[in-house]
Scaffold this active site. Structure first.
Site, PDB file in Angstrom:
ATOM      1  CD  GLN A 128      16.445  56.512  -7.381  1.00 30.04           C
ATOM      2  OE1 GLN A 128      16.484  56.245  -8.579  1.00 30.04           O
ATOM      3  NE2 GLN A 128      17.556  56.549  -6.655  1.00 30.04           N
ATOM      4  N   GLY A 177      17.730  62.780 -12.664  1.00 27.63           N
ATOM      5  CA  GLY A 177      18.124  62.765 -14.065  1.00 27.63           C
ATOM      6  C   GLY A 177      18.420  61.341 -14.492  1.00 27.63           C
ATOM      7  N   GLY A 178      19.218  60.683 -13.682  1.00 29.06           N
ATOM      8  CA  GLY A 178      19.558  59.307 -13.992  1.00 29.06           C
ATOM      9  C   GLY A 178      19.906  58.551 -12.737  1.00 29.06           C
ATOM     10  CG  MET A 179      19.293  54.963  -9.817  1.00 25.14           C
ATOM     11  SD  MET A 179      20.311  55.762  -8.530  1.00 25.14           S
ATOM     12  CE  MET A 179      21.310  54.362  -7.994  1.00 25.14           C
ATOM     13  CD  GLU A 180      24.428  55.388  -9.512  1.00 22.41           C
ATOM     14  OE1 GLU A 180      23.534  56.169  -9.913  1.00 22.41           O
ATOM     15  OE2 GLU A 180      25.039  55.546  -8.435  1.00 22.41           O
ATOM     16  CG  HIS A 191      26.783  61.157 -13.910  1.00 22.83           C
ATOM     17  ND1 HIS A 191      27.583  62.013 -13.193  1.00 22.83           N
ATOM     18  CD2 HIS A 191      26.088  60.447 -12.987  1.00 22.83           C
ATOM     19  CE1 HIS A 191      27.381  61.834 -11.901  1.00 22.83           C
ATOM     20  NE2 HIS A 191      26.467  60.883 -11.742  1.00 22.83           N
ATOM     21  CD  GLU A 192      23.254  58.373 -13.850  1.00 20.92           C
ATOM     22  OE1 GLU A 192      23.739  57.627 -12.970  1.00 20.92           O
ATOM     23  OE2 GLU A 192      22.913  59.557 -13.605  1.00 20.92           O
ATOM     24  CG  HIS A 223      27.573  56.166 -11.084  1.00 20.31           C
ATOM     25  ND1 HIS A 223      28.287  56.489  -9.951  1.00 20.31           N
ATOM     26  CD2 HIS A 223      26.655  57.169 -11.244  1.00 20.31           C
ATOM     27  CE1 HIS A 223      27.825  57.638  -9.458  1.00 20.31           C
ATOM     28  NE2 HIS A 223      26.837  58.078 -10.222  1.00 20.31           N
ATOM     29  CE1 TYR A 248      25.605  64.529  -6.669  1.00 16.25           C
ATOM     30  CE2 TYR A 248      26.000  63.807  -8.913  1.00 16.25           C
ATOM     31  CZ  TYR A 248      25.268  63.730  -7.748  1.00 16.25           C
ATOM     32  OH  TYR A 248      24.212  62.866  -7.664  1.00 16.25           O
ATOM     33  N   PRO A 296      12.227  61.127 -10.311  1.00 14.88           N
ATOM     34  CG  PRO A 296      12.546  60.331  -8.138  1.00 14.88           C
ATOM     35  CD  PRO A 296      11.961  59.951  -9.465  1.00 14.88           C
ATOM     36  CG  ASP A 315      16.453  60.563  -0.569  1.00 12.84           C
ATOM     37  OD1 ASP A 315      17.307  59.758  -0.974  1.00 12.84           O
ATOM     38  OD2 ASP A 315      15.252  60.275  -0.388  1.00 12.84           O
ATOM     39  CD  GLU A 368      26.641  60.367  -7.537  1.00  8.04           C
ATOM     40  OE1 GLU A 368      26.914  60.760  -8.696  1.00  8.04           O
ATOM     41  OE2 GLU A 368      25.864  59.421  -7.304  1.00  8.04           O
TER      42      GLU A 368
HETATM   43  N1  BES Z   1      23.319  58.165  -8.177  1.00  9.38           N
HETATM   44  C1  BES Z   1      22.869  59.441  -8.603  1.00  9.38           C
HETATM   45  C2  BES Z   1      21.453  59.746  -8.196  1.00  9.38           C
HETATM   46  C3  BES Z   1      21.223  59.733  -6.704  1.00  9.38           C
HETATM   47  C4  BES Z   1      22.194  60.193  -5.830  1.00  9.38           C
HETATM   48  C5  BES Z   1      20.025  59.282  -6.224  1.00  9.38           C
HETATM   49  C6  BES Z   1      21.955  60.156  -4.464  1.00  9.38           C
HETATM   50  C7  BES Z   1      19.799  59.257  -4.870  1.00  9.38           C
HETATM   51  C8  BES Z   1      20.756  59.699  -3.985  1.00  9.38           C
HETATM   52  C9  BES Z   1      22.997  59.595 -10.123  1.00  9.38           C
HETATM   53  O1  BES Z   1      24.117  58.972 -10.648  1.00  9.38           O
HETATM   54  C10 BES Z   1      23.161  61.054 -10.417  1.00  9.38           C
HETATM   55  O2  BES Z   1      24.120  61.629  -9.973  1.00  9.38           O
HETATM   56  N2  BES Z   1      22.246  61.621 -11.165  1.00  9.38           N
HETATM   57  C11 BES Z   1      22.337  62.993 -11.581  1.00  9.38           C
HETATM   58  C12 BES Z   1      22.862  63.014 -12.993  1.00  9.38           C
HETATM   59  C13 BES Z   1      23.725  64.161 -13.356  1.00  9.38           C
HETATM   60  C14 BES Z   1      24.802  64.504 -12.384  1.00  9.38           C
HETATM   61  C15 BES Z   1      24.291  63.960 -14.759  1.00  9.38           C
HETATM   62  C16 BES Z   1      20.945  63.597 -11.524  1.00  9.38           C
HETATM   63  O3  BES Z   1      19.979  62.851 -11.347  1.00  9.38           O
HETATM   64  O4  BES Z   1      20.816  64.799 -11.640  1.00  9.38           O
HETATM   65 ZN    ZN Z   2      25.864  59.958 -10.073  1.00 15.68          ZN
END
Ligand code: BES
Ligand code: ZN
Length: 684
Positions: free
Chosen positions: A175, A304-307, A331-332, A335, A418, A302, A410, A354
């Site tokens: 990650q 929900g998703g990572m793009e 969402h992903e 991105h 968002y 850790p 982080d 975001e």
């Molecule tokens: N890119 C983010 C996750 C992220 C942001 C990791 C900043 C580390 C630092 C990812 O696209 C995201 O926003 N995930 C969300 C999904 C949700 C908004 C649908 C999550 O993990 O909750």
């Molecule tokens: Zn995101």
């Protein structure tokens, strides 16, 4: 009770007060000392406080990795070879970001082959890691670093076979966002630098390896893998995962990678992915990354998703059986335009990634599932935003962060980036008209494709292509109020959900009468309605009320993490000790921070709860991701419970543990025609 009597009771209830939702994302920690910065770059905002790199002097153009995965030692070792673009004629050094890396050798390629280069590895900064300064007096076109990662690399998680679903093969994944790529590759770890990459990776023969690159669905599983990413990406999109991973297609260009026991459920849940891609393409232009696959990770992931480009990493907690949580995929995928194609040039411009993505996500959901579903999603996220913003300083409430402040990225991406970000774009859409705004966004993605930009570049582009082009619609003051002022402007468009009106009446009816909403009302509810039902509850309920809801809807033990995220903090605040064994199970098996942190935050408010929280962390530590461990440790360290407070907690023996296991295979929402002896379709 009849429906009409129920609705009469509900009608007696007073006006709906939207109760606050538990924190959606973690609040930002205190600022830490700013890094020294070049003044001109800092003024334009195009400066990255989170990297030691000096890309104006020399920048990585291409990266070639040759790596070996060692699951016993929990290390990656090998070489990173950089092809360099020397930008400043006077530059003779290359500065890289590293964290906890053992640097074994640094060389430059010259006429006589590879020759050693002098280098210095600085002391470790807790946030930024160790600056690696390489002397390159010959300004070689290629430089190579041999290195080894630490078993505790912040950007990697290693899971023993026993911690996986299949229990047969170990697992590892990266990650990298925000600044963890540097813990597994020495890099200019800033989104200001974009490069192509290739990789050769070896692993045990039974382990499949994937990267954010050209994964081949038909690749032979032989422990020897090669990858190429021909599109330029920033370092935070570097990704690797390895384990017992199999592929199933969704469409010609998309599919799912997962452990064998999960993959079929995942394909069913994500079956609309191709329609999401074509919807996004029709709005914002072609998908430019060739394949779009989804990798389902173990529940310790850790986020929900990572793009990660071409290969979204996803939590298994969205696989609930009814596609109610697939906004995560929208969402992903979004991105792929907002973030991966047009990238924020530093974490302080995170809203460019975001906020835009949350807006595009909602447009995809609206196109596929209708306006009501999209509206419900907006109402939930905006209630979360309103709750979060009320505890923030005015500076934190602004979309665009002023340059020069270094925070832990982080923790600094809040609901403001968002949800206020998405709200701003929805405001612009409403004022300029959907057709005009869609064309603007499409032009923006094309204009800045494969570039990394600060907020100021967006502002200049919007001035020319929106404000000046369609005068009289939005003033510069209104535009800047959204970007730089705290709070939500009074002119923000309001979203109302019809379905949530029914939910509000149902909740108020129950609070007033003690009669739970009957199946004739709740049978049709999806995750969103149940989330709203719980979020509108008062801060605490009586034990009788909680057990009445549990009997009716089975919240305690629900396999739907979105419901657990709302139910358990309410249970903890209310002293509902019956839920503690299930809470222990939940926070030990799930590592997704958004889901479990509200429960930890509720626990640490009392002394007894804090003790319980500490026990859960210790039991879960071996299976937690380093990012989750850090978040839980921070909440525990910052806890200030009143002495002697809290309801004594039942002995921890009741909980299962210790390592994250696969999520419950049972769908969270049984079909409406499910077992009629079960009270209602909330699952549990
Ligand atoms: N890119 C983010 C996750 C992220 C942001 C990791 C900043 C580390 C630092 C990812 O696209 C995201 O926003 N995930 C969300 C999904 C949700 C908004 C649908 C999550 O993990 O909750
Ligand atoms: Zn995101």
């Amino acid at each position: 009770m009849t429906l009409s009597r129920f609705l009469r009771l509900a009608a007696l209830a007073a006006l709906v007060l939207l109760a606050v939702a538990a924190c959606k994302r973690e609040p930002a920690p205190a600022d830490v000392a700013p890094a020294p910065k070049p003044q001109a770059a800092a003024d334009s905002g195009d400066y990255d406080e989170h990297s030691y790199a000096e890309p104006d002097k020399v920048a990585i153009d291409d990266l070639a990795l040759d790596l070996a995965l060692d699951f016993d030692a929990r290390t990656i070792s090998g070489t990173a070879t950089y092809t360099l673009d020397w930008r400043d004629d006077a530059a003779t050094g290359l500065v890289l970001d590293t964290r906890d890396l053992a640097i074994e050798r640094v060389e430059g390629e010259g006429a006589g082959g590879w020759q050693p280069l002098e280098y210095a590895l600085a002391g470790r900064d807790d946030l930024l890691g160790s600056k690696l300064t390489i002397q390159v007096p010959e300004r070689n076109a290629r430089v190579r670093v041999a290195y080894r990662t630490s078993p505790s690399a912040s950007g990697l998680q290693w899971l023993d076979a026993s911690m996986t679903e299949g229990k047969s093969t170990p697992f590892m994944f990266s990650q990298s966002q925000a600044i963890h790529a540097r813990s597994w590759v020495p890099l200019q770890d800033t989104p200001r630098v974009r490069y192509t990459y290739s990789a050769h990776v070896t692993a045990p023969a039974d382990v499949m390896v994937l990267m954010s690159a050209d994964n081949d669905p038909a690749a032979a599983r032989d422990g020897d893998y090669s990858f190429r990413m021909p599109q330029r990406i920033p370092s935070y999109l570097m990704a690797i995962a390895a384990g017992d991973l199999v592929f199933r297609p969704i469409s010609a260009r998309s599919g799912v990678w997962a452990e064998p026991g999960t993959v079929d459920r995942a394909v069913a849940e994500f079956e609309d992915t191709e329609r999401m891609i074509t919807t996004a393409e029709s709005l914002y232009g072609p998908y430019r990354w060739e394949r779009y696959d989804i990798l389902v990770l173990p529940p310790s992931f850790p986020y929900g998703g990572m793009e990660n480009p071409r290969l979204t990493f996803a939590t298994p907690t969205v696989i609930v059986g009814d596609k109610s949580l697939v906004a995560l995929v929208a969402h992903e995928l979004a991105h792929s335009w907002s973030g991966n194609l047009v990238t924020n040039s530093s974490a302080k411009d995170g809203w460019l990634n975001e906020g835009f993505t949350s807006y595009v996500e909602n447009r995809i959901i609206e196109a596929l599932y209708g306006k009501e579903r999209a509206d419900m999603e907006y109402v939930i996220s905006r209630n979360g935003l309103k709750a979060e913003i009320s505890g923030m300083s005015p500076e934190e409430q602004a979309l665009a962060v002023r340059p020069g402040v270094v925070k832990d990225p982080d923790a600094s991406l809040s609901a403001v980036s968002y949800d206020k970000g998405a709200w701003f774009l929805q405001f612009l859409e409403e004022r300029f008209g959907r057709a005009e705004f869609d064309a603007f966004l499409r032009g923006y993605f094309d204009h800045f494709a494969f570039q990394s930009i600060p907020t100021s570049r967006f502002v200049d582009y919007a001035q020319e292509h929106l404000l000046d082009r369609y005068p009289g619609k939005v003033s510069r003051e209104e535009f800047e109020q959204w970007l730089y002022e705290p709070g939500i402007p009074a002119t923000a468009p309001q979203v109302l959900s019809r379905n949530f009106g029914v939910v509000d009446s149902a909740r108020l009816g129950w609070l007033g009468s003690g009669e739970v909403p009957p199946p004739v009302i709740t049978d049709a509810w999806s995750t969103q309605e149940w989330v709203h039902f719980l979020e509108g509850m008062p801060p605490t309920l009586s034990i009788e009320q909680l057990s009445q809801l549990d009997t009716a809807y089975g919240f305690t033990g629900t396999p739907n993490g979105e419901l657990a995220q709302r139910w358990y903090p309410l249970a903890v605040r209310s002293g509902y000790v019956q839920a503690y064994p299930a809470i222990a199970d939940f926070v030990r098996t799930i590592g997704r921070r958004k889901l479990i942190m509200p429960t930890y935050q509720a626990l640490v408010a009392t002394e007894a709860g804090l003790q319980f929280a500490k026990e859960q962390l210790e039991a879960a530590r071996a299976g937690y991701h380093p990012i989750t461990t850090a978040s839980v440790e921070r909440v525990i360290a910052e806890a200030r419970p009143a002495p002697g407070s809290g309801t004594p907690v039942p002995p921890p023996a009741a909980a299962t543990g210790p390592a994250p296991a696969a999520v419950d295979a049972e769908p969270a929402m049984p079909a409406a025609d499910g077992d009629p002896t079960r009270p209602a379709p909330t699952g549990g």
